[in-house]
Write a protein that holds these residues in place. Structure first.
Motif, PDB file in Angstrom:
ATOM      1  N   ASP A 119      -1.780   1.060   1.957  1.00  0.00           N
ATOM      2  CA  ASP A 119      -1.473  -0.302   2.404  1.00  0.00           C
ATOM      3  C   ASP A 119      -0.616  -1.048   1.382  1.00  0.00           C
ATOM      4  OD1 ASP A 119      -2.843  -0.004   4.776  1.00  0.00           O
ATOM      5  OD2 ASP A 119      -4.700  -0.893   4.026  1.00  0.00           O
ATOM      6  N   GLN A 120      -0.941  -0.890   0.108  1.00  0.00           N
ATOM      7  CA  GLN A 120      -0.197  -1.598  -0.941  1.00  0.00           C
ATOM      8  C   GLN A 120       1.261  -1.173  -0.994  1.00  0.00           C
ATOM      9  OE1 GLN A 120      -2.509  -0.461  -4.330  1.00  0.00           O
ATOM     10  NE2 GLN A 120      -4.320  -1.615  -3.666  1.00  0.00           N
ATOM     11  N   GLN A 121       1.530   0.085  -0.666  1.00  0.00           N
ATOM     12  CA  GLN A 121       2.874   0.637  -0.762  1.00  0.00           C
ATOM     13  C   GLN A 121       3.621   0.638   0.576  1.00  0.00           C
ATOM     14  OE1 GLN A 121       4.454   1.848  -3.651  1.00  0.00           O
ATOM     15  NE2 GLN A 121       2.753   0.801  -4.661  1.00  0.00           N
ATOM     16  N   MET A 122       3.092  -0.053   1.566  1.00  0.00           N
ATOM     17  CA  MET A 122       3.691   0.004   2.899  1.00  0.00           C
ATOM     18  C   MET A 122       5.178  -0.321   2.923  1.00  0.00           C
ATOM     19  SD  MET A 122       2.781  -2.119   6.378  1.00  0.00           S
ATOM     20  CE  MET A 122       3.777  -1.886   7.854  1.00  0.00           C
ATOM     21  N   PRO A 123       5.655  -1.427   2.280  1.00  0.00           N
ATOM     22  CA  PRO A 123       7.096  -1.731   2.355  1.00  0.00           C
ATOM     23  C   PRO A 123       7.971  -0.582   1.856  1.00  0.00           C
ATOM     24  CG  PRO A 123       5.880  -3.600   1.494  1.00  0.00           C
ATOM     25  CD  PRO A 123       4.922  -2.454   1.524  1.00  0.00           C
ATOM     26  N   HIS A 124       7.526   0.075   0.784  1.00  0.00           N
ATOM     27  CA  HIS A 124       8.268   1.208   0.240  1.00  0.00           C
ATOM     28  C   HIS A 124       8.166   2.425   1.152  1.00  0.00           C
ATOM     29  CE1 HIS A 124       9.517   4.426  -2.436  1.00  0.00           C
ATOM     30  NE2 HIS A 124       8.287   4.943  -2.412  1.00  0.00           N
ATOM     31  N   LEU A 125       6.962   2.699   1.651  1.00  0.00           N
ATOM     32  CA  LEU A 125       6.724   3.931   2.397  1.00  0.00           C
ATOM     33  C   LEU A 125       7.412   3.944   3.758  1.00  0.00           C
ATOM     34  CD1 LEU A 125       2.943   4.407   1.513  1.00  0.00           C
ATOM     35  CD2 LEU A 125       4.872   5.768   0.661  1.00  0.00           C
ATOM     36  N   VAL A 126       7.398   2.822   4.475  1.00  0.00           N
ATOM     37  CA  VAL A 126       8.033   2.824   5.795  1.00  0.00           C
ATOM     38  C   VAL A 126       9.550   2.895   5.676  1.00  0.00           C
ATOM     39  CG1 VAL A 126       6.139   1.595   6.917  1.00  0.00           C
ATOM     40  CG2 VAL A 126       8.036   0.292   5.938  1.00  0.00           C
ATOM     41  N   THR A 127      10.082   2.568   4.485  1.00  0.00           N
ATOM     42  CA  THR A 127      11.527   2.665   4.259  1.00  0.00           C
ATOM     43  C   THR A 127      11.930   4.065   3.832  1.00  0.00           C
ATOM     44  OG1 THR A 127      11.613   0.337   3.601  1.00  0.00           O
ATOM     45  CG2 THR A 127      13.475   1.719   2.965  1.00  0.00           C
ATOM     46  N   THR A 128      11.161   4.656   2.933  1.00  0.00           N
ATOM     47  CA  THR A 128      11.536   5.977   2.417  1.00  0.00           C
ATOM     48  C   THR A 128      11.121   7.113   3.345  1.00  0.00           C
ATOM     49  OG1 THR A 128       9.483   6.067   1.139  1.00  0.00           O
ATOM     50  CG2 THR A 128      11.445   5.228   0.015  1.00  0.00           C
ATOM     51  N   THR A 129      10.109   6.876   4.188  1.00  0.00           N
ATOM     52  CA  THR A 129       9.741   7.888   5.190  1.00  0.00           C
ATOM     53  C   THR A 129      10.074   7.298   6.560  1.00  0.00           C
ATOM     54  OG1 THR A 129       7.412   7.160   5.278  1.00  0.00           O
ATOM     55  CG2 THR A 129       7.980   8.862   3.687  1.00  0.00           C
ATOM     56  N   SER A 130       9.089   6.883   7.315  1.00  0.00           N
ATOM     57  CA  SER A 130       9.308   6.205   8.599  1.00  0.00           C
ATOM     58  C   SER A 130       8.019   5.512   8.996  1.00  0.00           C
ATOM     59  CB  SER A 130       9.711   7.201   9.692  1.00  0.00           C
ATOM     60  OG  SER A 130       8.615   8.038  10.029  1.00  0.00           O
ATOM     61  N   ARG A 131       8.111   4.618   9.945  1.00  0.00           N
ATOM     62  CA  ARG A 131       6.904   3.946  10.427  1.00  0.00           C
ATOM     63  C   ARG A 131       5.959   4.964  11.063  1.00  0.00           C
ATOM     64  NH1 ARG A 131       4.687  -1.285  11.308  1.00  0.00           N
ATOM     65  NH2 ARG A 131       2.592  -0.821  12.067  1.00  0.00           N
ATOM     66  N   ASP A 132       6.507   5.952  11.785  1.00  0.00           N
ATOM     67  CA  ASP A 132       5.660   6.987  12.375  1.00  0.00           C
ATOM     68  C   ASP A 132       4.919   7.781  11.305  1.00  0.00           C
ATOM     69  OD1 ASP A 132       5.993   6.452  15.027  1.00  0.00           O
ATOM     70  OD2 ASP A 132       7.301   8.154  15.466  1.00  0.00           O
ATOM     71  N   ASP A 133       5.602   8.123  10.222  1.00  0.00           N
ATOM     72  CA  ASP A 133       4.951   8.870   9.142  1.00  0.00           C
ATOM     73  C   ASP A 133       3.840   8.043   8.498  1.00  0.00           C
ATOM     74  OD1 ASP A 133       6.549  11.071   9.537  1.00  0.00           O
ATOM     75  OD2 ASP A 133       7.983  10.544   7.966  1.00  0.00           O
ATOM     76  N   TRP A 134       4.114   6.756   8.295  1.00  0.00           N
ATOM     77  CA  TRP A 134       3.109   5.875   7.693  1.00  0.00           C
ATOM     78  C   TRP A 134       1.914   5.710   8.638  1.00  0.00           C
ATOM     79  CZ3 TRP A 134       1.174   0.835   8.685  1.00  0.00           C
ATOM     80  CH2 TRP A 134       0.459   0.256   7.621  1.00  0.00           C
ATOM     81  N   ASP A 135       2.185   5.571   9.930  1.00  0.00           N
ATOM     82  CA  ASP A 135       1.097   5.475  10.906  1.00  0.00           C
ATOM     83  C   ASP A 135       0.247   6.743  10.907  1.00  0.00           C
ATOM     84  OD1 ASP A 135       1.557   2.904  11.802  1.00  0.00           O
ATOM     85  OD2 ASP A 135       2.841   3.521  13.464  1.00  0.00           O
ATOM     86  N   ARG A 136       0.903   7.897  10.769  1.00  0.00           N
ATOM     87  CA  ARG A 136       0.167   9.153  10.726  1.00  0.00           C
ATOM     88  C   ARG A 136      -0.719   9.201   9.476  1.00  0.00           C
ATOM     89  NH1 ARG A 136       2.301  15.037  12.566  1.00  0.00           N
ATOM     90  NH2 ARG A 136       2.705  13.714  14.374  1.00  0.00           N
ATOM     91  N   ALA A 137      -0.202   8.732   8.356  1.00  0.00           N
ATOM     92  CA  ALA A 137      -1.005   8.676   7.133  1.00  0.00           C
ATOM     93  C   ALA A 137      -2.185   7.715   7.299  1.00  0.00           C
ATOM     94  CB  ALA A 137      -0.131   8.256   5.950  1.00  0.00           C
ATOM     95  N   ARG A 138      -1.976   6.607   7.992  1.00  0.00           N
ATOM     96  CA  ARG A 138      -3.086   5.688   8.292  1.00  0.00           C
ATOM     97  C   ARG A 138      -4.161   6.397   9.103  1.00  0.00           C
ATOM     98  NH1 ARG A 138      -1.233   0.862  11.604  1.00  0.00           N
ATOM     99  NH2 ARG A 138      -3.295   0.044  11.204  1.00  0.00           N
ATOM    100  N   LEU A 139      -3.733   7.222  10.064  1.00  0.00           N
ATOM    101  CA  LEU A 139      -4.686   7.987  10.860  1.00  0.00           C
ATOM    102  C   LEU A 139      -5.502   8.917   9.970  1.00  0.00           C
ATOM    103  CD1 LEU A 139      -5.884   9.097  13.514  1.00  0.00           C
ATOM    104  CD2 LEU A 139      -3.895  10.608  13.666  1.00  0.00           C
TER     105      LEU A 139
END
Length: 420
Positions: free
Chosen positions: A214-234
């Motif tokens: 959660d803390q790294q969301m702005p960086h992670l959704v930019t360097t990977t994708s929103r789908d990848d971040w959502d999968r990591a949340r899962l």
């Protein structure tokens, strides 16, 4: 009275279901009173096709393992793997053997392939998800897959010093997977590792990994994708939920089974809420997991009551959650014969339609002081409609007769309409 009841009845169409609701819900839940009847799943498939083509729905989610469901979604969205592999690996609870589920996956892949050919935007594909945890009635999965997948995602994207542990440390704490999946632990809390020192440490690390995500969301959704971040949340939700579930498996108090069923539905609810964030979604599961009322079940340790996933989601989403239950007249090959006339199923069975959509609140009003009695099923696998839930349901889909011969799955959306 019969005329008033008939006024509450409509053809089985997505438009009729949506007509019962004040607005399109973010999460439309369709319940079923029994598992294993492809006739019910064929009807679900038909409604989903109509919801996609007429109402803008893009996701269907089933009562199946949320992590395994990623295999199905990858196939539907990209064609990864083969249909046979997906049906074998992408479902839990033996749902992959269902002809109707196979037809659903085949249609969704074909729909997305047509979209590719037509040049439609990539934002429009239909999607699949499981929303159950990696759980069975006899055991729960090891948290390894979810925890290590989350750790792998973060370690590839953030500075190593931010991670709460190394992959090797996780592996040592997890130990052998069969310690977690031992089916004897469901009956004997002493066989569970859920309250061991290692499990306690893993719960803290899982919480830290989710917090870092959660803390790294702005960086992670930019360097990977929103789908990848959502999968990591899962993965994070699944890891923390499984560790909580295993902790309750080691509980020796009288509340043990209540805690277990409540944790499972809490995991379901968290997955449903995440899917609702993505866009309009159809959820399909047993009625007891989706109803707004408190659920109950008799287990080997006695009766348990808990708030279902539907009740939890409804409390969060309010009017953006809708629940339509399914009720049945007969399942004669299971010993469920013509319903008594003074039950909800009996009242609907007297109508000429073979299947219909019922405005539940309007039916409750039409019945007035008439109080249908609860139906009693001779077969444990079928849960009749609770007449006390009538006014609090948004609608009912009623099938007069479920026949064994109907279990050969029809193409999605090609079944007859009500009364035909």
């Amino acid at each position: 009275m019969a005329t008033d009841i008939k006024d509450a009845v409509h053809a089985v169409e997505a438009a009729a279901v949506m007509g019962l609701l004040p607005a399109r819900p973010r999460l439309l839940a369709l319940g079923e009173p029994t598992h294993g009847e492809d006739a019910l799943l064929d009807l679900r498939n038909e409604l989903f096709r109509q919801l996609v083509e007429e109402e803008g729905y893009r996701t269907i989610t089933l009562e199946s393992d949320c992590v395994s469901g990623l295999v199905v979604d990858d196939y539907i969205t990209s064609g990864a793997g083969s249909l046979d592999e997906v049906m074998e690996r992408g479902f839990s609870h033996d749902w992959g053997a269902s002809a109707a589920n196979r037809e659903l996956v085949r249609w969704m892949r074909a729909h997305n392939a047509r979209a590719d050919d037509d040049g439609r935007p990539a934002s429009e594909p239909v999607r699949f998800a499981g929303f159950d945890g990696p759980l069975e009635i006899t055991h729960a999965a090891s948290p390894r897959r979810a925890l290590t997948s989350l750790h792998d995602y973060l370690s590839a994207q953030v500075d190593a010093e931010l991670l709460p542990c190394t992959a090797d440390a996780l592996d040592r704490l997890l130990g052998a997977d069969d310690r977690w999946t031992d089916p004897a632990a469901m009956l004997d809390p002493a066989r569970s590792v859920g309250q061991s020192a290692e499990a306690g440490r893993l719960r803290l690390l899982a919480d830290d990994l989710v917090a870092l995500l959660d803390q790294q969301m702005p960086h992670l959704v930019t360097t990977t994708s929103r789908d990848d971040w959502d999968r990591a949340r899962l993965y994070g939700r699944t890891a923390t939920g499984l560790l909580r579930y295993h902790h309750s498996m080691a509980d020796t108090s009288p509340a043990r089974m209540t805690r277990l069923v409540a944790v499972r539905d809490q995991m379901m609810a968290h997955n449903l809420l995440a899917l609702a964030e993505r866009g309009p979604t159809l959820a399909h599961a047993q009625n007891a997991h989706l109803q707004r009322e408190r659920s109950s079940m008799r287990m080997w340790e006695g009766p348990v009551e808990w708030w279902s996933a539907g009740a939890l989601v409804s409390a969060r989403l309010g009017g953006e959650y809708a629940f339509v239950s399914t009720a049945l007249g007969t399942i004669r090959h299971r010993g469920v014969d013509t319903p008594p006339a003074d039950t909800v199923e009996g009242l609907l069975y007297a109508l000429p339609e073979d299947r219909c959509v019922v405005d539940a609140p309007r039916l409750a009003t039409a019945l007035g002081d008439t109080r249908p009695v609860p139906r009693v099923s001779p077969w444990f696998g079928y849960a009749p409609f609770d007449p006390g839930h009538l006014a609090n349901s948004d609608g009912i889909v009623f099938l007069k007769d479920v026949r064994r011969a109907e279990q050969s799955s029809a193409p999605v959306g090609r079944r007859g309409r009500a009364g035909s």
